[in-house]
Design a protein around this motif. Structure first.
Motif, short mmCIF file in Angstrom:
data_model
loop_
_atom_site.label_atom_id
_atom_site.label_comp_id
_atom_site.label_asym_id
_atom_site.label_seq_id
_atom_site.Cartn_x
_atom_site.Cartn_y
_atom_site.Cartn_z
N ASP A 63 0.81 -1.21 0.00
CA ASP A 63 0.00 0.00 0.00
C ASP A 63 0.85 1.27 0.00
N ASP A 64 2.15 1.14 -0.33
CA ASP A 64 2.98 2.35 -0.33
C ASP A 64 2.76 3.15 -1.62
N LYS A 65 3.25 4.37 -1.63
CA LYS A 65 2.99 5.30 -2.72
C LYS A 65 3.56 4.82 -4.06
N PHE A 66 4.77 4.25 -4.05
CA PHE A 66 5.39 3.79 -5.27
C PHE A 66 4.60 2.64 -5.91
N ALA A 67 4.14 1.71 -5.10
CA ALA A 67 3.37 0.57 -5.62
C ALA A 67 2.07 1.04 -6.25
N ARG A 68 1.42 2.00 -5.62
CA ARG A 68 0.16 2.52 -6.17
C ARG A 68 0.41 3.30 -7.47
N ALA A 69 1.55 4.00 -7.55
CA ALA A 69 1.87 4.73 -8.77
C ALA A 69 2.15 3.76 -9.92
N MET A 70 2.89 2.71 -9.66
CA MET A 70 3.20 1.72 -10.69
C MET A 70 1.97 0.93 -11.11
N TRP A 71 1.03 0.78 -10.21
CA TRP A 71 -0.23 0.08 -10.49
C TRP A 71 -0.97 0.77 -11.63
N GLY A 72 -1.17 2.07 -11.53
CA GLY A 72 -1.85 2.82 -12.57
C GLY A 72 -1.02 2.94 -13.84
N THR A 73 0.28 3.08 -13.69
CA THR A 73 1.16 3.21 -14.85
C THR A 73 1.16 1.93 -15.69
N CYS A 74 1.33 0.79 -15.04
CA CYS A 74 1.34 -0.49 -15.75
C CYS A 74 0.01 -0.73 -16.45
N ARG A 75 -1.07 -0.41 -15.78
CA ARG A 75 -2.40 -0.62 -16.36
C ARG A 75 -2.59 0.23 -17.60
N SER A 76 -2.19 1.51 -17.55
CA SER A 76 -2.42 2.39 -18.70
C SER A 76 -1.52 2.01 -19.89
N ILE A 77 -0.28 1.61 -19.63
CA ILE A 77 0.61 1.19 -20.72
C ILE A 77 0.08 -0.05 -21.41
N VAL A 78 -0.36 -1.04 -20.64
CA VAL A 78 -0.88 -2.28 -21.22
C VAL A 78 -2.20 -2.03 -21.95
N ALA A 79 -3.05 -1.15 -21.42
CA ALA A 79 -4.33 -0.85 -22.07
C ALA A 79 -4.10 -0.23 -23.44
N LYS A 80 -3.17 0.70 -23.55
CA LYS A 80 -2.87 1.32 -24.85
C LYS A 80 -2.23 0.31 -25.81
N ALA A 81 -1.39 -0.56 -25.29
CA ALA A 81 -0.76 -1.58 -26.14
C ALA A 81 -1.81 -2.54 -26.70
N ILE A 82 -2.78 -2.92 -25.90
CA ILE A 82 -3.84 -3.82 -26.35
C ILE A 82 -4.76 -3.12 -27.34
N ASP A 83 -5.04 -1.84 -27.11
CA ASP A 83 -5.83 -1.07 -28.08
C ASP A 83 -5.12 -1.03 -29.43
N GLY A 84 -3.81 -0.89 -29.42
CA GLY A 84 -3.04 -0.82 -30.66
C GLY A 84 -3.02 -2.13 -31.43
N LEU A 85 -3.21 -3.26 -30.73
CA LEU A 85 -3.23 -4.55 -31.41
C LEU A 85 -4.52 -4.74 -32.21
N SER A 86 -5.60 -4.09 -31.79
CA SER A 86 -6.87 -4.25 -32.51
C SER A 86 -7.15 -3.08 -33.45
N THR A 87 -6.77 -1.86 -33.08
CA THR A 87 -6.96 -0.69 -33.95
C THR A 87 -5.66 0.11 -33.99
N LEU A 88 -5.32 0.62 -35.15
CA LEU A 88 -4.09 1.39 -35.29
C LEU A 88 -4.27 2.80 -34.73
N PHE A 89 -3.18 3.36 -34.20
CA PHE A 89 -3.17 4.76 -33.78
C PHE A 89 -2.74 5.58 -34.99
N VAL A 90 -3.48 6.64 -35.28
CA VAL A 90 -3.22 7.46 -36.46
C VAL A 90 -3.07 8.91 -36.05
N LYS A 91 -2.02 9.57 -36.56
CA LYS A 91 -1.82 11.01 -36.35
C LYS A 91 -1.48 11.65 -37.68
N LYS A 92 -2.02 12.87 -37.87
CA LYS A 92 -1.75 13.61 -39.10
C LYS A 92 -0.92 14.85 -38.78
#
Length: 177
Positions: free
Chosen positions: A57-86
């Motif tokens: 329950d320390d601050k670092f563990a909670r910070a890494m919890w959200g960070t890992c989740r958001s990185i993996v969520a974007k990676a999984i989104d990219g596997l099904s739909t491409l990210f496009v920028k103009k």
């Protein structure tokens, strides 16, 4: 408590995810990714969902919890739909074209700017002044866009430069006589 980390990630159809020895591996139609989950975050695959929990329950563990989740969520989104920028090239004589595995841009220098296109990204020119970058990894797409923009950042007096679509360019008033 992390507002982001507590939400499970749904795995879309067509994407396979495995978790072995602290490494998440995902494969989909747009490619694959590997992500080493930090030791302070516990990962579970349950019923087509990925759930992250902090080990303490320390601050670092909670910070890494959200960070890992958001990185993996974007990676999984990219596997099904491409990210496009103009990117728009605004300026007299500014234009771009794709030649083989290189992006060639004319940005007002005495020479052409030649950038090698990474193998995991796709670059297309819809028009001579519009460049479209797409890929499965959002970070890599953003890095290439910023690399392009570094050659001619938007300038505030005439509004010229390499401008990301949707980006607001702050305009300044010129010098008065």
């Amino acid at each position: 408590m992390s507002r982001i980390g507590k939400h499970p990630i749904n795995i879309p159809a067509g994407v396979n995810v495995t978790f072995n020895n602290g490494v998440l591996v995902g494969k989909g139609k747009n490619g694959e990714f590997e992500f080493k989950v930090h030791e302070v975050v516990k990962t579970e695959l349950v019923d087509g969902k990925i759930i992250f929990k902090p080990t303490s329950d320390d601050k670092f563990a909670r910070a890494m919890w959200g960070t890992c989740r958001s990185i993996v969520a974007k990676a999984i989104d990219g596997l099904s739909t491409l990210f496009v920028k103009k990117v728009n090239l605004v300026g007299v004589g500014y234009k771009a074209s794709v030649q083989g595995k290189n992006l060639v841009m004319q940005l007002g220098y005495s020479h052409d700017v030649v950038i090698e296109i990474p193998s995991d990204l796709k670059v297309a020119c819809e028009s001579p002044t519009t460049v479209v970058v797409s890929g499965a990894n959002k970070q890599r797409v953003g890095e290439l866009i910023k690399q392009l923009q570094a050659y001619r950042p938007p300038e505030p007096y005439k509004g010229k430069g390499v401008i990301i679509e949707g980006q607001y360019v702050y305009r300044k008033e010129g010098k008065k006589k």
